[in-house]
Design a protein around this motif. Structure first.
Motif, PDB file in Angstrom:
ATOM      1  N   PHE A 110       0.821  -0.916  -0.440  1.00 59.91           N
ATOM      2  CA  PHE A 110      -0.008   0.121   0.484  1.00 59.91           C
ATOM      3  C   PHE A 110       1.145   1.170  -0.550  1.00 59.91           C
ATOM      4  CE2 PHE A 110      -2.281  -3.217   2.146  1.00 59.91           C
ATOM      5  CZ  PHE A 110      -3.450  -3.781   1.480  1.00 59.91           C
ATOM      6  N   VAL A 111       0.262   2.065  -0.419  1.00 57.72           N
ATOM      7  CA  VAL A 111       0.819   3.298  -0.895  1.00 57.72           C
ATOM      8  C   VAL A 111      -0.081   5.175  -0.947  1.00 57.72           C
ATOM      9  CG1 VAL A 111       3.501   2.725  -2.269  1.00 57.72           C
ATOM     10  CG2 VAL A 111       0.903   3.711  -3.537  1.00 57.72           C
ATOM     11  N   ASP A 112       1.016   5.381  -0.137  1.00 55.57           N
ATOM     12  CA  ASP A 112       0.198   7.214  -0.064  1.00 55.57           C
ATOM     13  C   ASP A 112       0.467   7.883  -1.361  1.00 55.57           C
ATOM     14  OD1 ASP A 112      -0.915   6.403   1.840  1.00 55.57           O
ATOM     15  OD2 ASP A 112       0.752   7.775   3.884  1.00 55.57           O
ATOM     16  N   VAL A 113      -0.243   9.031  -1.772  1.00 56.73           N
ATOM     17  CA  VAL A 113      -0.050   9.397  -3.005  1.00 56.73           C
ATOM     18  C   VAL A 113       0.051  10.641  -2.900  1.00 56.73           C
ATOM     19  CG1 VAL A 113       0.213   9.767  -5.377  1.00 56.73           C
ATOM     20  CG2 VAL A 113       0.359   7.286  -4.894  1.00 56.73           C
ATOM     21  N   ILE A 114       0.277  11.812  -3.427  1.00 53.89           N
ATOM     22  CA  ILE A 114       0.678  12.905  -3.194  1.00 53.89           C
ATOM     23  C   ILE A 114       0.749  13.850  -3.807  1.00 53.89           C
ATOM     24  CG2 ILE A 114       1.073  15.315  -1.317  1.00 53.89           C
ATOM     25  CD1 ILE A 114       2.740  12.755   0.170  1.00 53.89           C
ATOM     26  N   GLY A 115      -0.631  14.671  -4.221  1.00 55.22           N
ATOM     27  CA  GLY A 115      -0.194  15.724  -6.111  1.00 55.22           C
ATOM     28  C   GLY A 115      -1.257  16.926  -5.666  1.00 55.22           C
ATOM     29  N   GLU A 176      -4.340  22.398  -5.543  1.00 54.79           N
ATOM     30  CA  GLU A 176      -4.345  22.015  -3.911  1.00 54.79           C
ATOM     31  C   GLU A 176      -3.141  21.189  -4.211  1.00 54.79           C
ATOM     32  OE1 GLU A 176      -7.269  23.365  -1.370  1.00 54.79           O
ATOM     33  OE2 GLU A 176      -8.404  20.991  -1.653  1.00 54.79           O
ATOM     34  N   GLN A 177      -2.651  20.641  -2.941  1.00 54.18           N
ATOM     35  CA  GLN A 177      -1.667  20.012  -1.937  1.00 54.18           C
ATOM     36  C   GLN A 177      -2.603  18.680  -2.404  1.00 54.18           C
ATOM     37  OE1 GLN A 177       1.795  19.162  -1.011  1.00 54.18           O
ATOM     38  NE2 GLN A 177       0.542  17.549   0.898  1.00 54.18           N
ATOM     39  N   VAL A 178      -2.998  17.163  -1.990  1.00 51.70           N
ATOM     40  CA  VAL A 178      -4.388  16.197  -1.679  1.00 51.70           C
ATOM     41  C   VAL A 178      -3.205  15.157  -2.145  1.00 51.70           C
ATOM     42  CG1 VAL A 178      -5.996  14.926  -2.746  1.00 51.70           C
ATOM     43  CG2 VAL A 178      -6.265  17.653  -3.629  1.00 51.70           C
ATOM     44  N   THR A 179      -3.461  14.415  -0.389  1.00 54.38           N
ATOM     45  CA  THR A 179      -2.797  12.933   0.197  1.00 54.38           C
ATOM     46  C   THR A 179      -4.314  12.058  -0.310  1.00 54.38           C
ATOM     47  OG1 THR A 179      -1.739  14.599   1.288  1.00 54.38           O
ATOM     48  CG2 THR A 179      -1.511  11.849   1.016  1.00 54.38           C
ATOM     49  N   ILE A 180      -3.435  11.003  -1.233  1.00 54.14           N
ATOM     50  CA  ILE A 180      -4.947   9.761  -1.326  1.00 54.14           C
ATOM     51  C   ILE A 180      -4.039   8.843  -0.797  1.00 54.14           C
ATOM     52  CG2 ILE A 180      -5.556   8.738  -2.703  1.00 54.14           C
ATOM     53  CD1 ILE A 180      -6.467  10.773  -3.124  1.00 54.14           C
ATOM     54  N   ARG A 181      -3.966   8.457   0.660  1.00 55.85           N
ATOM     55  CA  ARG A 181      -3.842   7.103   1.445  1.00 55.85           C
ATOM     56  C   ARG A 181      -3.779   5.833   0.736  1.00 55.85           C
ATOM     57  NH1 ARG A 181      -1.407   9.441   5.403  1.00 55.85           N
ATOM     58  NH2 ARG A 181      -1.747  11.546   6.124  1.00 55.85           N
ATOM     59  N   SER A 182      -3.678   4.954   2.022  1.00 57.46           N
ATOM     60  CA  SER A 182      -3.774   3.765   0.827  1.00 57.46           C
ATOM     61  C   SER A 182      -3.520   3.316   0.048  1.00 57.46           C
ATOM     62  CB  SER A 182      -4.051   2.740   2.716  1.00 57.46           C
ATOM     63  OG  SER A 182      -4.100   3.482   3.683  1.00 57.46           O
ATOM     64  N   LEU A 183      -3.355   3.171  -1.006  1.00 55.01           N
ATOM     65  CA  LEU A 183      -3.256   2.811  -2.322  1.00 55.01           C
ATOM     66  C   LEU A 183      -3.130   1.668  -2.438  1.00 55.01           C
ATOM     67  CD1 LEU A 183      -3.623   5.739  -5.375  1.00 55.01           C
ATOM     68  CD2 LEU A 183      -5.178   4.491  -4.339  1.00 55.01           C
ATOM     69  N   ARG A 216      -0.201   5.448   6.982  1.00 62.61           N
ATOM     70  CA  ARG A 216      -1.616   4.933   8.611  1.00 62.61           C
ATOM     71  C   ARG A 216      -2.324   3.695   7.920  1.00 62.61           C
ATOM     72  NH1 ARG A 216      -4.467  10.426   9.056  1.00 62.61           N
ATOM     73  NH2 ARG A 216      -2.766  11.847   9.393  1.00 62.61           N
ATOM     74  N   LEU A 217      -2.269   3.127   8.108  1.00 68.76           N
ATOM     75  CA  LEU A 217      -3.699   1.769   7.409  1.00 68.76           C
ATOM     76  C   LEU A 217      -4.121   1.139   8.255  1.00 68.76           C
ATOM     77  CD1 LEU A 217      -0.465  -0.075   5.620  1.00 68.76           C
ATOM     78  CD2 LEU A 217      -2.020   0.591   4.495  1.00 68.76           C
ATOM     79  N   TYR A 218      -5.346   1.044   8.247  1.00 70.56           N
ATOM     80  CA  TYR A 218      -6.304   0.321   9.065  1.00 70.56           C
ATOM     81  C   TYR A 218      -6.346  -1.184   9.135  1.00 70.56           C
ATOM     82  CZ  TYR A 218     -10.144  -0.966   5.085  1.00 70.56           C
ATOM     83  OH  TYR A 218     -10.036  -1.077   4.121  1.00 70.56           O
ATOM     84  N   LYS A 219      -6.665  -1.982   9.983  1.00 62.19           N
ATOM     85  CA  LYS A 219      -6.435  -2.933  10.342  1.00 62.19           C
ATOM     86  C   LYS A 219      -6.161  -3.628   9.738  1.00 62.19           C
ATOM     87  CE  LYS A 219      -7.247  -3.681  15.044  1.00 62.19           C
ATOM     88  NZ  LYS A 219      -8.104  -3.081  16.285  1.00 62.19           N
ATOM     89  N   PRO A 220      -7.465  -4.022   8.090  1.00 63.99           N
ATOM     90  CA  PRO A 220      -7.026  -5.345   7.230  1.00 63.99           C
ATOM     91  C   PRO A 220      -6.475  -5.200   6.634  1.00 63.99           C
ATOM     92  CG  PRO A 220      -9.967  -4.349   7.308  1.00 63.99           C
ATOM     93  CD  PRO A 220      -8.652  -3.093   8.678  1.00 63.99           C
ATOM     94  N   LYS A 221      -5.350  -3.540   6.464  1.00 67.63           N
ATOM     95  CA  LYS A 221      -4.746  -3.497   5.251  1.00 67.63           C
ATOM     96  C   LYS A 221      -2.830  -3.751   5.920  1.00 67.63           C
ATOM     97  CE  LYS A 221      -6.317  -0.759   1.942  1.00 67.63           C
ATOM     98  NZ  LYS A 221      -6.999   0.533   1.284  1.00 67.63           N
ATOM     99  N   ALA A 222      -3.556  -3.430   7.438  1.00 68.81           N
ATOM    100  CA  ALA A 222      -2.281  -3.514   8.037  1.00 68.81           C
ATOM    101  C   ALA A 222      -2.143  -4.961   8.179  1.00 68.81           C
ATOM    102  CB  ALA A 222      -2.260  -2.919   9.486  1.00 68.81           C
ATOM    103  N   ARG A 223      -2.505  -5.753   8.270  1.00 68.86           N
ATOM    104  CA  ARG A 223      -2.630  -7.430   8.743  1.00 68.86           C
ATOM    105  C   ARG A 223      -2.160  -7.444   7.070  1.00 68.86           C
ATOM    106  NH1 ARG A 223      -7.410  -7.757  11.955  1.00 68.86           N
ATOM    107  NH2 ARG A 223      -8.381  -7.683  10.556  1.00 68.86           N
ATOM    108  N   ALA A 224      -3.428  -7.658   6.053  1.00 72.24           N
ATOM    109  CA  ALA A 224      -2.163  -7.640   4.344  1.00 72.24           C
ATOM    110  C   ALA A 224      -1.147  -7.744   4.610  1.00 72.24           C
ATOM    111  CB  ALA A 224      -3.168  -6.941   3.698  1.00 72.24           C
ATOM    112  N   GLN A 225      -0.468  -5.973   4.502  1.00 69.80           N
ATOM    113  CA  GLN A 225       1.468  -5.367   4.113  1.00 69.80           C
ATOM    114  C   GLN A 225       1.847  -6.594   5.310  1.00 69.80           C
ATOM    115  OE1 GLN A 225       2.037  -2.741   2.266  1.00 69.80           O
ATOM    116  NE2 GLN A 225       3.885  -4.024   3.834  1.00 69.80           N
ATOM    117  N   ALA A 226       1.307  -7.005   6.646  1.00 66.19           N
ATOM    118  CA  ALA A 226       2.460  -7.339   7.458  1.00 66.19           C
ATOM    119  C   ALA A 226       2.181  -9.170   7.021  1.00 66.19           C
ATOM    120  CB  ALA A 226       1.657  -8.185   8.974  1.00 66.19           C
TER     121      ALA A 226
END
Lengths: 228, 132
Positions: A110-115, A176-183, A216-226
């Motif tokens: 999962f990545v955060d993308v800022i643009g 303006e700067q926008v951050t998309i989290r946990s793609l 910042r990963l919410y739980k299901p994604k954090a588990r997937a990352q681990a």
């Protein structure tokens, strides 16, 4: 420093999984990024790594820019961006002039993308803040997209005869700067320096993006990352 | 390399190479073998009809197929390069003069039939329908 890189939005496409599921993907050209400056606590008072992306012709750069990048032994770069590190030890992993590629994101799901989002110009409250507008009928005239009342003296509570600060009203929208989290990372092509993420990212095609491992990963994604 | 080339480069290996798929023509009567996943099981459903329209290009190419079920027109749009499409078979070619046959929606009975194009049919149908 979490794995961070600079990239460019190429465009959107689709990706079929082996089971036939259709995933909308954004193609991002990531890196190679040159380490153009290494900032440590003793020299700069804080720890950071500055990356440059996309080489440009010297005549399109400035003397200051050419000199700065030459110190790192690289050609002048179009964009520079600093990524903060926690301490000197983390900074120590990087050397001046080092080249970072998309393979720095290997194993990251999962990545955060800022643009920078597309500019929408002067937009009304409905488009800018998702207000509902007024009635279509019941005697409403020429005010269908109006934001409605913006408050009176009584509701200002301490602001005197003025409207509350930060009141949502029409104005400039986007750009303006926008951050998309946990793609979700769909795939990484190290050979072509491409990263495919699920879903859209801010900005127009050819726009610059900053990519980092999701912070910042919410739980299901954090588990997937681990990997559990 | 420009942006289109980059995107074409990464989608190239997902495109179907089946000659039947690449030689589809508007007005063809085709069988679309579509994989349907029901929980664990998978079965193939055949949707037979007239190829009404093709839209998009590259991996986004979609086909619209129209058939008549119980005197009621049914149209389905398939992403042509989806792995869910197991196979496409061409049964008949037709002589048509439009790229989109939307006018068929307003026709009924005998008027709905398309004139068969036999000249081309023998040549185009000769390669055996391979798996796509």
């Amino acid at each position: 420093m979490t794995a961070s890189l600079i990239g460019k939005k190429i465009g959107m496409s689709r990706y079929f999984t082996s089971t036939g599921n259709n995933i909308p993907v954004t193609v991002i050209q990531v890196g190679p990024c040159a380490v153009t400056q290494v900032k440590t606590l003793s020299t700069d008072g804080y720890c950071a790594v500055q990356l440059g992306f996309e080489e440009i012709k010297p005549r399109r750069s400035t003397m200051a820019g050419i000199g700065h990048d030459a110190k790192a032994g690289s050609a002048p770069q179009r964009v520079h961006r600093e990524f903060r590190c926690a301490n000197d030890a983390e900074v120590g992993e990087f050397t001046l002039g080092q080249s970072l590629t998309v393979s720095a994101l290997d194993g990251i799901k999962f990545v955060d993308v800022i643009g920078t989002s597309k500019g929408k110009g002067f937009a009304g409250a409905m488009k800018r803040y998702n207000f509902k507008g007024l009635c279509a009928s019941h005697g409403t005239e020429r005010k269908h997209r109006s934001p409605g009342s913006i408050g009176s003296h009584g509701t200002d509570r301490g602001h005197g005869a003025k409207i509350k600060k930060g009141k949502k009203m029409p104005g400039r929208m986007g750009n303006e700067q926008v951050t998309i989290r946990s793609l979700d990372v769909v795939s990484i092509d190290a050979e072509k320096n491409l990263l495919l993420v699920k879903g859209p990212v801010p900005g127009a095609n050819e726009g610059f993006l900053f990519i980092r491992a999701a912070t910042r990963l919410y739980k299901p994604k954090a588990r997937a990352q681990a990997g559990k | 390399m420009n942006r289109t080339e980059i995107i074409e480069g990464i989608t190239a290996n997902q495109l179907k190479t089946d000659p039947v798929v690449n030689a589809l023509k508007i007005g063809d009567t085709i069988d679309v073998h579509y994989r349907i996943v029901e929980g664990e099981k998978e079965r193939i459903q055949v949707f037979q009809g007239v190829l009404l329209a093709m839209k998009g290009r590259g991996i986004n190419k979609c086909i619209t197929v129209r058939r008549i079920v119980a005197n009621e027109g049914v149209e389905r749009t398939f992403p042509l390069h989806s792995p869910r499409i197991a196979k496409i078979e061409v049964l008949r070619h037709a002589e048509v003069r439009r790229a989109k046959l939307y006018y068929l929606r307003d026709l009924s009975g005998k008027a709905r039939r398309l004139r068969e194009d036999r000249g081309d049919a023998a040549a185009a149908a000769s390669p055996a329908p391979a798996k796509g």
